[in-house]
Design an enzyme around this catalytic site. Structure first.
Site, PDB file in Angstrom:
ATOM      1  N   GLU B  55     -26.117  47.581  21.588  1.00 25.83           N
ATOM      2  CA  GLU B  55     -25.172  46.714  21.316  1.00 25.83           C
ATOM      3  C   GLU B  55     -23.809  46.086  22.287  1.00 25.83           C
ATOM      4  O   GLU B  55     -24.108  45.180  21.981  1.00 25.83           O
ATOM      5  CB  GLU B  55     -24.788  47.690  19.960  1.00 25.83           C
ATOM      6  CG  GLU B  55     -25.415  48.275  18.610  1.00 25.83           C
ATOM      7  CD  GLU B  55     -25.709  48.988  19.760  1.00 25.83           C
ATOM      8  OE1 GLU B  55     -26.084  49.812  20.488  1.00 25.83           O
ATOM      9  OE2 GLU B  55     -27.069  49.841  19.064  1.00 25.83           O
ATOM     10  N   HIS B 124     -24.196  55.068   9.299  1.00 24.05           N
ATOM     11  CA  HIS B 124     -25.015  54.026   8.918  1.00 24.05           C
ATOM     12  C   HIS B 124     -24.638  53.083   7.494  1.00 24.05           C
ATOM     13  O   HIS B 124     -24.792  52.023   6.807  1.00 24.05           O
ATOM     14  CB  HIS B 124     -26.606  53.593   8.155  1.00 24.05           C
ATOM     15  CG  HIS B 124     -27.239  54.185   9.591  1.00 24.05           C
ATOM     16  ND1 HIS B 124     -26.672  54.989   9.753  1.00 24.05           N
ATOM     17  CD2 HIS B 124     -28.472  53.673   9.416  1.00 24.05           C
ATOM     18  CE1 HIS B 124     -28.361  55.189  11.199  1.00 24.05           C
ATOM     19  NE2 HIS B 124     -28.910  54.817  10.650  1.00 24.05           N
TER      20      HIS B 124
END
Lengths: 355, 317
Positions: B55, B124
């Site tokens: 990321e 999430h």
């Protein structure tokens, strides 16, 4: 069954040794006398400008500053290898690269005096100084990707320190470079010290260059105090990168001075260590080479020192004349000025705290 | 909303040759939520790019591209993973324009699914908008309808700023809405008055907009609903004017209460409209603890019942 599925090795390159003798078999043919003298002058200038910055900081005229003394060959050698279109990605210590590539010196001082205007740099081929260690490396990947995407033919040269090779961003970046095949040359400016942490304790890896093996890119180690060796290795890497083969170069050099003006190295390293490395000084070995080959003498040295001092004094005077405008803080955050910022700016003006 | 975002990306990729979509699984797979479905087929691997899994490098490389005049649109797979790119966002994307006095800028649109309610795995379901709004320099946008998602994303991708585009996963497929096929923009930095009303202002955004709408309907309350659309920079004027009119302010968001966007909104109401208030400012938000595993999420995320109770309470003053 056991079989060997991979083995790798790392070469070490040195052209100019500690006494100023050159290995002619490796000497880059394109380096004429004039360029060699320019390289020497560029290293000397960087050292003088660096020393001035420390002195200004000690007088309270500069904010915190991280000197580059000792690392001139790594910086100038790589800067001379870059072509005009190539872009470099610095951390916070590549002052010599900025200077060798013609960054206005007063802006260098302005920047380290603590004004963003010093870092305003339209059309100069670099990204901005990056302080968080290693974080500039992924930018290098993106800048390189853009060169490939736009087919500019330019190559990107990104710098990281020995400490920086322990950062996740370093590994992510060299891995991305290999996987995405972008024109990126990553240079580890291994100056042996990450503040107080010696290279030996930074990683169990024998060389830092070998980290490139895991990323599937070419890697090599070079004497980072040998300006000609650095020039050669980086020039070849730039050629490879033009063909979309990224690589990793470890320049083995030494931080002769302090980490920053807030640092006291006597707490963690013996003077004898510094004395040993002084014998490998990048500038004196190049001067020895030029003198031996009739390209340099004391008279030229004297004139250079005087010219450098004048250029540096002029730049400092120009930086000192800068008048900060606090409004610029509010007007350069977004492409627009949001109402909430306008409100805060008005309050600041109204309370007169700028005066 | 998935279709609306896909349509916006299609329009941007078509009009701007320097725009690229990149991230984990965005190409062949079309993204884990299928938001980028079909785009790689249409624009090729060079413009809809499957990257290695990292990321920080996805955001960092996007910054590098943006500095060179491209407009990257990276996707981070889930909100919880975006913290791995946090340093790049706040240390670089947010600061580049300021530190170079606008001689360099980072035009990029970072898309990331946020918020819970879909029984997803740990990490999430976070709502991190306040975290990215605190330091300045990042534009933070969160749509609540497919129509808004398309118009806001098109606008974001035409701005010369780093924009964090937060997509509430629960709203990806919650309801259908007819949206124009063509190109349109919705202004960024402007809140939207979803419903007019006189007795109460409810300030909300993202997943909580439909929750608030249902609660208001159920209570038949004369509430004005303000959907922020942009979290940072905050459109203070719209909600201050509304609160001055109604005299009551209820703030509803899914992110946890402490140090959330609601605290900022409440502070601004206190500074600018306190003498117009008939009741204390009330916040409805998730508890101040990390997002739980999905078994507990129904006890965590505010629902219509909680919002309804607070509507009753604020109207009782």
């Amino acid at each position: 069954m056991i079989k060997n599925v991979f083995s790798g090795s790392v070469d070490y390159v040195q052209i100019l040794d500690e006494t100023g003798n050159a290995d002619q078999s490796l000497f880059p043919k394109e380096l004429d006398d004039k360029t060699l003298v320019q390289m020497y002058k560029s290293m000397s200038f960087a050292r003088a400008a660096d020393a001035k910055a420390i002195s200004l900081q000690r007088q309270g005229r500069l904010a915190t500053y991280g000197p580059m003394v000792g690392e001139e060959a790594t910086q100038v050698g790589s800067a001379f290898a870059m072509r005009p279109q190539d872009i470099f990605v610095p951390n916070f210590r590549q002052h010599g690269v900025f200077m060798a590539r013609g960054y206005p010196l007063y802006k260098f001082y302005l920047s380290w005096k603590g004004y963003e205007e010093g870092g305003a740099q339209k059309d100069f081929k670099s990204t901005a100084v990056a302080v968080p260690v290693g974080t500039q490396m992924p930018h290098g990947v993106g800048v390189a990707f853009a060169q490939k995407y736009k087919k500019t033919g330019a190559v990107v040269v990104a710098y990281v320190g020995d400490g920086g090779t322990s950062e996740g961003d370093f590994y992510e970046a060299i891995n991305f470079a290999g996987a995405m095949k972008v024109p990126l040359v990553s240079i580890i400016e291994n100056n042996q010290w990450a503040i107080s942490m010696p290279r030996s304790r930074q990683s169990a890896a024998e060389t830092l260059a070998q980290k490139g093996i895991a990323a599937g890119i070419k890697c090599v180690q070079v004497d980072g105090n040998d300006v000609i060796g650095v020039y050669k290795v980086v020039s070849e890497a730039i050629k490879d990168a033009s063909d979309m083969n990224p690589s990793l170069i470890e320049c083995v050099t030494y931080r002769m001075g302090i980490h920053t003006t807030s640092d006291d190295p006597t707490k963690y390293r013996p003077d004898s260590d510094v004395e040993e490395w002084k014998k490998k000084d990048p500038i004196s070995r190049m001067r020895a080479y030029l003198s031996k080959n009739g390209m340099w003498d004391d008279h030229l040295e004297e004139r250079m020192v005087q010219d450098d001092a004048k250029a540096i004094d002029d730049a400092v005077a120009q930086a000192d004349a800068f008048k900060p405008d606090p409004k610029s803080m509010f007007e350069n955050v977004y492409s627009f000025v949001p109402d909430v910022l306008k409100d805060e700016e008005e309050k600041a003006i109204h309370s007169n705290f700028w005066q | 909303m998935v279709t609306a975002i896909n349509s916006a990306l299609d329009i941007i990729l078509k009009e701007n040759d320097n725009a690229v979509v990149l991230g984990e699984d965005v190409g062949v797979d079309g993204g884990v939520f299928r938001v980028t479905d079909g785009l790689q087929k249409k624009y090729g691997e060079g413009r809809v790019i499957d990257t290695p899994l990292a990321e920080s490098a996805i955001i960092g490389a996007s910054i590098g591209m943006a500095l060179e005049g491209m407009h990257p649109i990276p996707e981070i797979q889930f909100a919880g993973f975006m913290f791995l790119g946090y340093s790049q966002l706040v240390n670089h994307a947010a600061r580049y324009r300021a530190r170079t006095r606008s001689t360099m800028s980072v035009p990029m649109t970072v898309r990331v699914p946020v918020s819970g309610g879909i029984r997803a795995l740990e990490h999430h379901s976070e709502s991190p908008e306040a975290v990215y709004s605190n330091m300045g320099g990042l534009v933070v946008v969160e749509p609540s309808t497919p129509y808004d998602a398309k118009g806001l994303l098109i606008k974001a991708a035409r701005m010369n700023d780093p924009v964090l585009f937060l997509e509430p996963t629960k709203l990806y497929r919650l309801f259908k809405q007819e949206i124009p096929e063509e190109d349109y923009e919705i202004p960024i930095g402007k809140a939207n008055v979803v419903k007019d009303g006189d007795s109460l202002t409810i300030i909300t955004y993202g997943t909580m907009v439909p929750v608030v709408q249902n609660a208001v309907k159920a209570k038949n309350a004369d509430a004005e609903i303000v959907d922020l659309r942009t979290i940072n920079p905050l459109d203070e004027n719209t909600f201050i004017e509304s609160v001055k009119k109604t005299g009551r302010a209820l703030i509803v968001h899914e992110a946890s209460a402490s140090f959330g966007a609601g605290a900022e909104i409440a502070a601004r109401i206190a500074e600018k409209a306190i003498y117009d208030l008939d009741a204390p400012v009330i916040r409805v938000a998730s508890p101040s603890l990390p997002y739980p595993l999905p078994g507990y999420e129904n006890y965590y995320v505010p629902n219509e019942k909680r919002v309804g109770e607070e509507i009753d309470r604020i109207l009782s003053f």
